[in-house]
Each structure stands twice: as C-alpha cells, then as structure tokens.
Design a protein around this motif. Structure first.
Motif, PDB file in Angstrom:
ATOM      1  N   ASP A  44       0.845  -1.191   0.000  1.00 62.68           N
ATOM      2  CA  ASP A  44       0.000   0.000   0.000  1.00 62.68           C
ATOM      3  C   ASP A  44       0.878   1.237   0.000  1.00 62.68           C
ATOM      4  OD1 ASP A  44      -2.402  -1.487   0.147  1.00 62.68           O
ATOM      5  OD2 ASP A  44      -2.148  -1.709   2.315  1.00 62.68           O
ATOM      6  N   ASN A  77       0.480   7.646  -3.998  1.00 63.05           N
ATOM      7  CA  ASN A  77      -0.220   7.674  -2.718  1.00 63.05           C
ATOM      8  C   ASN A  77      -1.653   7.151  -2.861  1.00 63.05           C
ATOM      9  OD1 ASN A  77      -0.874   8.182  -0.064  1.00 63.05           O
ATOM     10  ND2 ASN A  77      -1.159  10.380  -0.359  1.00 63.05           N
ATOM     11  N   GLY A  78      -2.026   6.231  -1.963  1.00 62.54           N
ATOM     12  CA  GLY A  78      -3.379   5.690  -1.931  1.00 62.54           C
ATOM     13  C   GLY A  78      -3.606   4.456  -2.784  1.00 62.54           C
ATOM     14  N   GLN A  79      -2.613   4.053  -3.573  1.00 65.54           N
ATOM     15  CA  GLN A  79      -2.760   2.884  -4.445  1.00 65.54           C
ATOM     16  C   GLN A  79      -2.217   1.623  -3.761  1.00 65.54           C
ATOM     17  OE1 GLN A  79      -4.212   2.990  -7.652  1.00 65.54           O
ATOM     18  NE2 GLN A  79      -4.785   4.978  -6.814  1.00 65.54           N
TER      19      GLN A  79
END
Length: 187
Positions: free
Chosen positions: A48, A91-93
């Motif tokens: 993540d 970010n966020g993937q």
C-alpha cells in the motif's frame, strides 16, 4: 507561549512525516505450497502506497532447493532469475506483490526474502515460505519426534500447542535445535 507550543508540535509533525515510510506491506510472511509435480504455485500480498515515491526491490536471500526456480510479480511479472527491479508508487494505491515457485519435480521447502526500499532508504522485508511435498512427511515427523519437542512457535513468535492446517511452524527441540514444518490440510 501558545504560539511557541504550536510551533513545537508542528515542527515535530513535519519531522515525523519527512522520515516516515512511504509504503506498507499487508503481509510480510507469506506461505505457499504445492506438489513437486506442479508447474508452479504462487501466493500474493499487497503493498500500500502511503506517499508518492520510487521504490527498489531486491531478492536478498533464498534457501530454495537448487533445482527450483522462482519469479516475482510486483505488479508486473518478471522472468525467472530476475532478482531486482524498480516501481514508482502513487499515494493511496495498492500494488500486487507475488512470488511463483517452480519446483521442477523436486520435493522440498525453502524461502525467498525480498527487501523493498523507498527513496528515503527505509526498507521492509517480505518472505515467502514455500513447500512442495506431502503432508505425510509433517505428520510422520511430528509423530516420531513428539517426545523431543520443547516448543512450537508460529511465525509471529507465539507459542502454540499444536499444528493447524496450512501454516508454517518453527519447532524447537529439546537440544535447542530448530526445525521448520509446514502443515497442509492436516486431519
């Protein structure tokens, strides 16, 4: 004084964020198993992204039988024998992180450890523990060595009372030697 306290806390927050890791791995110890006759078997976890960054990955150790091959997918699949690569994360993937083992008709067990490092030099390890073989080996080992077993640990280091299906255990014998056992559909 109020402004001084705010400045202090903001400074700490900025310092913490500038040194924090830009990713986390969902599962650092992954078990996979199959038969020696399987073309391959695999298991995955995910990485993540906690920030935009550039990562590098390297296979830093393995204890696979010499006739076995392996490959990784992170998130693209690499050819057998490739032991390093790069990945740009957002970010966020979440990113697919996988290991394939090719036992080439050979029973055995072993591990592969990958080190993933972010742009700040912070790293995390992911280890895949693979077993190609029969459960009877585990059952026979446990039955014939039960009196010599001092403690059984799971991979988190917790002492357990017995084996559960589809897990890897570290068994400490009375002479303080260590044995790794994989349980696959024990009855």
């Amino acid at each position: 004084i109020y402004m001084k306290n705010i400045f202090f806390y903001v400074s700490i927050l900025v310092a913490f964020n500038s040194y924090s890791q830009s990713f986390s791995v969902q599962q650092n110890n992954v078990s996979l198993s199959g038969l020696p006759t399987d073309n391959d078997f695999s298991e995955n976890t995910y990485l993540d992204a906690l920030a935009d960054d550039s990562l590098t990955w390297n296979i830093i150790s393995d204890s696979l039988p010499s006739s076995w091959d392996f490959s990784n997918c992170f998130p693209n699949c690499y050819s057998i024998g490739q032991t390093s690569g790069d990945l740009v994360i957002s970010n966020g993937q979440s990113y697919y992180l996988n290991c394939h083992i090719y036992p080439n008709n050979t029973s055995g067990e072993g591990f592969i450890t990958m080190e993933i490092t972010d742009g700040a030099g912070t790293s995390e390890l992911v280890t895949w523990y693979g077993v190609a073989g029969s459960v009877g080996i585990v059952n026979n080992y446990y039955s014939s060595n039960k009196k010599d077993i001092k403690c059984i640990y799971d991979l988190s280091g917790k002492i357990v009372d017995d084996f559960k299906p589809n897990k890897i255990y570290i068994v400490q014998l009375n002479d303080n030697s260590i044995v790794k056992l994989f349980t696959n559909n024990l009855q």
